[in-house]
Design a protein around this motif. Structure first.
Motif, PDB file in Angstrom:
ATOM      1  N   ALA A   1       0.824  -1.211   0.000  1.00  0.00           N
ATOM      2  CA  ALA A   1       0.000   0.000   0.000  1.00  0.00           C
ATOM      3  C   ALA A   1       0.857   1.260   0.000  1.00  0.00           C
ATOM      4  N   SER A   2       2.065   1.170   0.575  1.00  0.00           N
ATOM      5  CA  SER A   2       2.887   2.377   0.734  1.00  0.00           C
ATOM      6  C   SER A   2       3.323   2.946  -0.619  1.00  0.00           C
ATOM      7  N   ARG A   3       3.425   2.075  -1.638  1.00  0.00           N
ATOM      8  CA  ARG A   3       3.915   2.570  -2.941  1.00  0.00           C
ATOM      9  C   ARG A   3       2.913   3.502  -3.614  1.00  0.00           C
ATOM     10  N   PRO A   4       1.643   3.042  -3.875  1.00  0.00           N
ATOM     11  CA  PRO A   4       0.677   3.997  -4.457  1.00  0.00           C
ATOM     12  C   PRO A   4       0.444   5.205  -3.547  1.00  0.00           C
ATOM     13  N   LEU A   5       0.509   4.992  -2.245  1.00  0.00           N
ATOM     14  CA  LEU A   5       0.274   6.067  -1.290  1.00  0.00           C
ATOM     15  C   LEU A   5       1.332   7.164  -1.418  1.00  0.00           C
ATOM     16  N   ALA A   6       2.576   6.746  -1.654  1.00  0.00           N
ATOM     17  CA  ALA A   6       3.662   7.728  -1.772  1.00  0.00           C
ATOM     18  C   ALA A   6       3.441   8.635  -2.969  1.00  0.00           C
ATOM     19  N   MET A   7       2.685   8.138  -3.950  1.00  0.00           N
ATOM     20  CA  MET A   7       2.443   8.931  -5.164  1.00  0.00           C
ATOM     21  C   MET A   7       1.062   9.555  -5.186  1.00  0.00           C
TER      22      MET A   7
ATOM     23  N   LYS B   1      -5.481  12.608  -0.702  1.00  0.00           N
ATOM     24  CA  LYS B   1      -5.275  12.381   0.738  1.00  0.00           C
ATOM     25  C   LYS B   1      -6.191  13.305   1.548  1.00  0.00           C
ATOM     26  N   HIS B   2      -6.334  14.550   1.082  1.00  0.00           N
ATOM     27  CA  HIS B   2      -7.231  15.494   1.748  1.00  0.00           C
ATOM     28  C   HIS B   2      -8.655  14.947   1.742  1.00  0.00           C
ATOM     29  N   ALA B   3      -9.098  14.441   0.594  1.00  0.00           N
ATOM     30  CA  ALA B   3     -10.465  13.911   0.473  1.00  0.00           C
ATOM     31  C   ALA B   3     -10.672  12.741   1.430  1.00  0.00           C
ATOM     32  N   ALA B   4      -9.669  11.868   1.522  1.00  0.00           N
ATOM     33  CA  ALA B   4      -9.792  10.711   2.414  1.00  0.00           C
ATOM     34  C   ALA B   4      -9.951  11.170   3.863  1.00  0.00           C
ATOM     35  N   LEU B   5      -9.169  12.163   4.265  1.00  0.00           N
ATOM     36  CA  LEU B   5      -9.211  12.635   5.652  1.00  0.00           C
ATOM     37  C   LEU B   5     -10.551  13.289   5.969  1.00  0.00           C
ATOM     38  N   VAL B   6     -11.046  14.100   5.047  1.00  0.00           N
ATOM     39  CA  VAL B   6     -12.336  14.759   5.257  1.00  0.00           C
ATOM     40  C   VAL B   6     -13.436  13.704   5.390  1.00  0.00           C
ATOM     41  N   SER B   7     -13.365  12.678   4.552  1.00  0.00           N
ATOM     42  CA  SER B   7     -14.380  11.621   4.615  1.00  0.00           C
ATOM     43  C   SER B   7     -14.259  10.807   5.904  1.00  0.00           C
TER      44      SER B   7
ATOM     45  N   HIS C   1     -11.258   2.659  13.568  1.00  0.00           N
ATOM     46  CA  HIS C   1     -10.484   2.212  12.413  1.00  0.00           C
ATOM     47  C   HIS C   1     -11.382   1.977  11.201  1.00  0.00           C
ATOM     48  N   ALA C   2     -12.583   1.418  11.437  1.00  0.00           N
ATOM     49  CA  ALA C   2     -13.509   1.163  10.324  1.00  0.00           C
ATOM     50  C   ALA C   2     -13.875   2.478   9.619  1.00  0.00           C
ATOM     51  N   CYS C   3     -13.975   3.575  10.385  1.00  0.00           N
ATOM     52  CA  CYS C   3     -14.263   4.889   9.779  1.00  0.00           C
ATOM     53  C   CYS C   3     -13.095   5.362   8.915  1.00  0.00           C
ATOM     54  N   LEU C   4     -11.867   5.104   9.389  1.00  0.00           N
ATOM     55  CA  LEU C   4     -10.680   5.526   8.625  1.00  0.00           C
ATOM     56  C   LEU C   4     -10.628   4.760   7.299  1.00  0.00           C
ATOM     57  N   VAL C   5     -10.925   3.461   7.362  1.00  0.00           N
ATOM     58  CA  VAL C   5     -10.898   2.648   6.143  1.00  0.00           C
ATOM     59  C   VAL C   5     -11.968   3.123   5.166  1.00  0.00           C
ATOM     60  N   GLN C   6     -13.136   3.506   5.696  1.00  0.00           N
ATOM     61  CA  GLN C   6     -14.197   4.030   4.826  1.00  0.00           C
ATOM     62  C   GLN C   6     -13.708   5.285   4.096  1.00  0.00           C
ATOM     63  N   GLY C   7     -13.001   6.140   4.815  1.00  0.00           N
ATOM     64  CA  GLY C   7     -12.450   7.345   4.194  1.00  0.00           C
ATOM     65  C   GLY C   7     -11.468   7.011   3.077  1.00  0.00           C
ATOM     66  N   LEU C   8     -10.602   6.007   3.297  1.00  0.00           N
ATOM     67  CA  LEU C   8      -9.654   5.580   2.268  1.00  0.00           C
ATOM     68  C   LEU C   8     -10.412   5.102   1.029  1.00  0.00           C
ATOM     69  N   LYS C   9     -11.445   4.262   1.264  1.00  0.00           N
ATOM     70  CA  LYS C   9     -12.246   3.727   0.154  1.00  0.00           C
ATOM     71  C   LYS C   9     -12.911   4.860  -0.621  1.00  0.00           C
ATOM     72  N   ASP C  10     -13.511   5.797   0.100  1.00  0.00           N
ATOM     73  CA  ASP C  10     -14.212   6.907  -0.556  1.00  0.00           C
ATOM     74  C   ASP C  10     -13.284   7.684  -1.479  1.00  0.00           C
ATOM     75  N   ALA C  11     -12.006   7.765  -1.085  1.00  0.00           N
ATOM     76  CA  ALA C  11     -11.058   8.557  -1.877  1.00  0.00           C
ATOM     77  C   ALA C  11     -10.312   7.693  -2.887  1.00  0.00           C
TER      78      ALA C  11
ATOM     79  N   LEU D   1      -8.173   5.320  -2.233  1.00  0.00           N
ATOM     80  CA  LEU D   1      -6.812   4.990  -1.785  1.00  0.00           C
ATOM     81  C   LEU D   1      -6.801   3.543  -1.268  1.00  0.00           C
ATOM     82  N   PRO D   2      -5.629   2.887  -1.266  1.00  0.00           N
ATOM     83  CA  PRO D   2      -5.590   1.480  -0.845  1.00  0.00           C
ATOM     84  C   PRO D   2      -6.049   1.309   0.609  1.00  0.00           C
ATOM     85  N   GLU D   3      -6.940   0.353   0.831  1.00  0.00           N
ATOM     86  CA  GLU D   3      -7.479   0.107   2.174  1.00  0.00           C
ATOM     87  C   GLU D   3      -6.391  -0.266   3.172  1.00  0.00           C
ATOM     88  N   HIS D   4      -5.335  -0.927   2.677  1.00  0.00           N
ATOM     89  CA  HIS D   4      -4.286  -1.367   3.584  1.00  0.00           C
ATOM     90  C   HIS D   4      -3.355  -0.232   4.010  1.00  0.00           C
ATOM     91  N   ALA D   5      -3.672   0.983   3.580  1.00  0.00           N
ATOM     92  CA  ALA D   5      -2.868   2.129   4.009  1.00  0.00           C
ATOM     93  C   ALA D   5      -2.943   2.295   5.529  1.00  0.00           C
TER      94      ALA D   5
END
Lengths: 426, 426
Positions: free
Chosen positions: B24-30, B36-42, B168-178, B180-184
């Motif tokens: 997950a760290s590879r796509p995340l680094a790019m 990332k902003h969208a994921a955090l807001v979600s 944690h489930a809320c954080l994963v939902q935010g990743l999905k919404d944006a 981004l890889p769930e395993h982030a």
């Protein structure tokens, strides 16, 4: 039993050296830039003045080495000449002239409550340098650590002990001349391997960071056993990717330099990746240029189909840092293929892209996570001097703290200074 | 045998988590700043939307904790309320609005040969966070690591497992919404202690740095056993030195705040040093102010001679981080005496000087080597938020990499980008 007694003796000796280094590090951290400069200038002059003594000590080391029958390359690294001694003095003078990093304000800002925050550079403390047969590391490492306000414990190879001790005596003279603590630069006076083991434990909190300088087996041992942070790279398995958009003449010039300028340095290229789209026009001239320069080429099947008679590369070749006039070559599917190959095999040291297409360059810069990435330039620029750092103690590939060339600035830490006018926290 | 089987199962589980984090760290680094902003807001919105689920999970944890009969302070750390859940969401929104550090050019310069060198910020990679009972660390640590482009493996205390999993489930939902890889952001789903042991080995190269959040015994275990770098402080044994040149009213206000604002935080003062020159005028009012605020005072003999009836301080007091309404007090011989005392006893976290004499302040700033030094301000400002970093994952006292508050910028590394026009090295 004798061994145990000797081990205990070494432990005690090393503990004393550690305490002396820590004690010296405090006044050193507060020493003025002028005083450190004066010490370095005096070290250089003393080396020039004691040239004959240093060469005599080196002759003794060379005689011992020849008796044990070592390789020619080893003898070359060990050998000092009048010119090499003068170069050593000049390198110290260059370090003396660098800006002093200690006390530099790296960042500063104000808070709404009026607090003014400064992030200011401080020395790391005590650095342990473990190296092999090159006697000039004694001078380089001692001078760089001093410039950054650190005490240093030097542990050179037993083969160069006489040479290194002669050089070390000049460094201590420089410290004395400038009124700095003599223990700022100490040299381990014994050849026992257990001294290295003691350093790797950090000497009971007396060593803040270890820098190994030498071959892969030394670095691997230090990385595996050290209980303190290590600034190092295990190997430099550097790649050059030639994109379809590259200028072929430029690519030829760069790849020959990247591989052949000096084959034994960590920044020399070990693998050439060529974009499959230009295989028919690029492969033959690039390989011809390498072979004309005296390089052995180990190639993938698709390359061998274009240039017959090349040695076949095996998977081991993609993982090998030759440090010799040998290169591995393969075709890749554009920038994506190049990034895949590099992610799989790179040692995270240095990689270059030769391309005119800006999108290719930016993708390479974004997606390859090695310490140094170059566009249209030779991998042999991976060097603190070439980066304008005025000298380096090595190149690091870790992600913490120092990464890339480790110069004077990288041998520092920092602290925060917060200036208030009576603020309390609500 | 059953234990061995379970241990092996945990090892395998942790290895999978490690590989997923690295992948997950590879796509995340790019990932772009926008994504990332969208994921955090979600993430923040999802936490607000699922408030009741989070509180229900927390009620379950609280019930279990009460059954095992834990301390009140422990229950307080574990307890979530509607307000605390909303605060958690707001903290994530604040992190979302911070500038994105990845890709920042930290420094750039040109070389005489035309090479242009850039030092650019990159994510660290994968961060392991090991914490205790505070469920909000799940949200804070997950959000900070994501903002800096890192994958994170969260290992919370078993007592807060239900609460942390709901968050944690809320954080994963935010990743999905944006997208981004769930395993982030992964959370270790089991309470076994061997999971912590596995993380400390670095999961076979899958963890780049460990951040422990919790009491001294947790941090000590992590610092002793970790085979990867650790960002942490063992304790905050913070000192306040009141110089003869200090404004007495300011000193009184600051020392009461430094000690009593919150006694359980690492930036609270534990020892007060008073300049002997002003013993007759400063000691009585400063100690009265502390006692009026409800603080127990343990004093040296010379202090007790001025204010009778105080508890005698023993040597152990100078070495104790009370984290309570207790302070140790002694006289020192001016700034030199203060520096001596601090060098001997400090944990290198935070120290303050109260003085009007600029020479005293500059000497304190130059000679005390703690992560944070304050002049005329409370030690309770030792905090990433107060530094304007918009949040922190902790405070570090090591000399490598992150030192002081560890905010988003400190969760990054860097690489060099070198732009050339065909340069080869002579």
């Amino acid at each position: 039993m004798l061994d145990d007694a000797r081990k205990k003796e070494i432990q005690e000796l090393m503990a004393v050296i550690g305490r002396q280094a820590r004690a010296a590090s405090r006044p050193l951290a507060m020493a003025s830039a002028e005083r450190k400069h004066a010490a370095l200038v005096s070290m250089a002059s003393t080396i020039v003045a004691r040239k004959d003594e240093i060469l005599a000590a080196n002759a003794l080391d060379l005689e011992n080495a020849r008796e044990t029958g070592v390789a020619a390359s080893f003898l070359d690294r060990l050998t000092l000449s009048e010119n090499r001694v003068l170069d050593m003095a000049n390198a110290i003078r260059a370090i003396a002239e660098l800006p002093d990093p200690v006390g530099d304000i790296i960042a500063e800002w104000d808070r709404p409550n009026g607090l003014h925050i400064e992030r200011v550079r401080t020395p790391l403390g005590v650095i342990g340098v473990i190296y092999e047969s090159r006697p000039n590391v004694t001078a380089d490492a001692g001078a760089l650590c001093l410039k950054a306000g650190n005490a240093v414990i030097l542990r050179g190879g037993s083969d160069s002990l006489h040479s290194s001790q002669a050089i070390h005596a000049c460094l201590v003279q420089g410290l004395k001349d400038a009124g700095l603590p003599e223990h700022a630069i100490q040299m381990v006076p014994v050849a026992d391997r257990s001294a290295v083991g003691a350093m790797l434990t950090g000497l009971g909190g007396s060593i803040d960071v270890i820098v190994p300088r030498g071959g892969k087996s030394l670095v691997a041992r230090v990385q595996n056993e050290a209980r303190v942070p290590v600034f190092a790279h295990l190997e430099g398995l550097c790649h050059v990717y030639v994109d379809a958009s590259a200028d072929l003449d430029m690519a030829r010039k760069i790849i020959v330099n990247a591989k052949m300028r000096r084959t034994g340095v960590c920044g020399s290229a070990e693998t050439l990746l060529i974009d499959r789209k230009v295989a028919s026009t690029f492969v033959a001239p690039l390989i011809a240029a390498l072979r004309d320069a005296g390089c052995e080429v180990r190639a993938s099947e698709d390359i061998r189909a274009i240039v017959p008679g090349l040695i076949a590369a095996t998977e081991e070749d993609w993982a090998t840092e030759y440090l010799d006039a040998i290169i591995s070559v393969t075709l890749v599917d554009g920038i994506a293929g190049a990034i895949d190959h590099i992610s799989t095999w790179s040692s995270s040291h240095t990689e270059a892209v030769i391309a005119e297409d800006p999108a290719v360059v930016e993708r390479f810069f974004a997606e390859v996570d090695s310490a140094i990435l170059l566009h249209n330039a030779s991998t042999q620029f991976a060097d603190g001097g070439e980066f304008g750092m005025g000298g380096e103690i090595g190149i690091a590939t870790g992600k913490m703290h120092a990464r890339g060339p480790v110069g004077v600035e990288q041998l520092t830490s920092f602290k925060y200074r917060v200036r208030g006018t009576g603020q309390v926290r609500p």
